[in-house]
Scaffold this active site. Structure first.
Site: not given
Ligand code: NAD
Length: 452
Positions: A204-206, A208-209, A226, A260
């Site tokens: 997901g997003s950097t 939240v990561g 990731e 991503c």
């Molecule tokens: P996001 O971080 O908002 O959400 C990703 C997941 O995390 C979702 O399931 C969401 O419900 C969960 N989440 C959100 N907030 C959370 C929290 N506080 N605690 C725990 N879990 C939480 O990201 P998004 O908008 O769904 O996805 C887009 C992002 O993902 C982009 O930044 C993209 O680059 C990244 N991405 C990376 C890869 C990779 O392999 N590097 C692949 C696909 C997407």
């Protein structure tokens, strides 16, 4: 929560979101199931994963239809995504019998290592590639003997729920795989905080990561990240310019830029910059944006109305738009592929930030050193492409660009049998390939004395 079809804005389904208490209950069931699952013989675990892959294969059309409805992905791409899940399950179904340790020579006895499963693994999945990313965590985690709780993204739980049913139908015991739709800050966060979850694999997003990394620190929880990207597509004057320009739109606009690995910064050597832009324009105009159910469609809508607003904010009035493709009007979260280039373009947020939409920025560079400097001037480091016919330059650039996944004279970045992951703030750890099992096991060393 109501799920909205991004192409029609109609409600597709309504799904209950798990509370923190529901999450705790799921963890408890998964913890109990772990004790049984790790004892299933390697051959039987392999057979169950193969059966699971067969059932996914038999349901590719159904899974693709769900993906089209909830994510707006073009149907041809959605079929590929379901097929990717099948292939990843098959690939790691070969792992249980091959998860061998070492026998290390020591005096006075025998020393052996084991790759022990971790326990309950929490997979937090984004909405942009719901099925592949689910599979990349699920398959190696199960093969290594872990039980898995999947927290799909709020907007795209339907494929994950169906995949959970297929796992049961394939014969996987109850609670070995749990699909838990829920909100990130509620169910996702609870998985990261829970002391009985041994590992989080997050995509997901950097932002939240970073939060999850801090949360996992409390229990020294294992973590794979990731995250986002801002990858460069670097085109040298000696490249096959026609091919580079013809493929550049796909490298940034596929999946409506919600990728991503999207090569959203296009770097072109100054001597061929004008020619490249001439070639790029018709290639962008030719991108077919439209009804995801149409087999000819290449690009669908963005995931939500809110996301479209966010993407649109990266192309403010007066922005230097060099090329704009087409998109449907009316219902649906459409955004036309857009190329920004020219004076002042590197001052725009679109140049530095991950847009996660169909917006590319093109800039000229002078020489190799300049290209490396520009490509690496980002906190991200996920992927990138290098176009040149000079093999020495291809290697020099491949070593110099700070990114986990590079391709030369192509844009391919993810093959399930090769490692995938990010440098810098694009991630931590690697998925896929032969070594992914290491991310779902801990090594145990055992010494057995022969003296006693
Ligand atoms: P996001 O971080 O908002 O959400 C990703 C997941 O995390 C979702 O399931 C969401 O419900 C969960 N989440 C959100 N907030 C959370 C929290 N506080 N605690 C725990 N879990 C939480 O990201 P998004 O908008 O769904 O996805 C887009 C992002 O993902 C982009 O930044 C993209 O680059 C990244 N991405 C990376 C890869 C990779 O392999 N590097 C692949 C696909 C997407």
């Amino acid at each position: 929560m109501d799920l909205i079809n991004p192409a029609t804005e109609e409600v597709v389904a309504s799904v209950a979101m798990a509370s923190a208490a529901d999450t705790d209950a799921a963890v408890e069931r998964a913890r109990r199931a772990f004790a049984r699952w790790r004892e299933v013989s390697p051959g039987d675990r392999a057979r169950l994963l193969r059966r699971f892959a067969e059932l996914v294969d038999e349901h590719v059309e159904e899974l693709a239809d769900l993906e089209v409805a909830e994510a707006g992905h073009p149907v041809t791409q959605a079929r590929w995504e379901a097929g990717n899940l099948r292939d990843v399950l098959l690939y790691y179904s070969a792992a249980p019998e091959r998860l061998t340790g070492h026998q290390i020579p020591v005096p006075g006895g025998l020393d052996v290592t084991f790759h022990e499963p971790l326990g309950v693994v929490g997979l937090i999945v984004p909405w942009n590639f719901p099925m592949p990313i689910l599979g990349w965590g699920l398959a190696p985690a199960l093969a290594a003997g872990n039980t898995v709780i999947v927290k799909p993204a709020e907007t795209t739980p339907l494929t994950a729920l169906r995949i959970g049913e297929l796992a049961l139908a394939a014969g996987l015991p109850e609670d070995v795989l749990t699909v838990l739709p829920g909100e990130g800050p509620v169910a996702g966060r609870r998985l990261a905080d829970h002391p009985d979850v041994a590992k989080i694999a997050f995509t997901g997003s950097t932002r939240v990561g970073r939060e999850l990394m801090a949360a996992c620190a409390a229990n020294v929880k294992r973590l794979t990240l990731e995250l986002g990207g801002k990858s460069a597509n670097i085109v040298f004057a000696d490249a096959d310019l026609e091919l580079a320009a013809a493929t550049a739109p796909g490298a940034v606009f596929d999946n409506a830029g919600q990728d991503c690995c999207s090569r959203s910064r296009v770097l072109v050597q100054r001597t061929v910059y004008d020619r490249f832009m001439e070639l790029l324009e018709p290639a962008v105009q030719a991108v077919v944006v439209g009804d995801p159910r149409d087999e000819k469609t290449q690009v669908g809508p963005l995931i939500t109305g809110a996301h479209r607003e966010r993407v649109a904010s990266y192309v403010p009035d007066g922005a230097p738009v060099a090329v704009r493709g087409s998109a449907p009007s009316g219902k649906g979260f459409w955004f036309a592929p857009t190329v920004l280039a020219g004076d002042g373009v590197t001052d725009l947020p679109a140049w530095r930030e991950e847009v996660f939409g169909p917006v590319a920025v093109v800039v000229p560079f002078e020489d190799e050193a300049d290209a490396v400097r520009i490509a690496n001037d980002t906190p991200y480091g996920l992927s990138g492409s290098i176009w040149t016919r000079d093999v020495g330059r291809a290697f020099r650039m491949s070593r110099a660009v700070e990114a986990g996944n590079l391709s030369v004279n192509s844009h391919s970045s993810v093959r399930y049998w090769t490692p995938f992951g990010g440098f810098k703030q694009s991630g931590l750890g690697r998925e896929l390939g032969p070594d992914a099992l290491a991310a779902f096991t801990d090594t145990k060393n055992v010494f057995i004395s022969t003296e006693g």
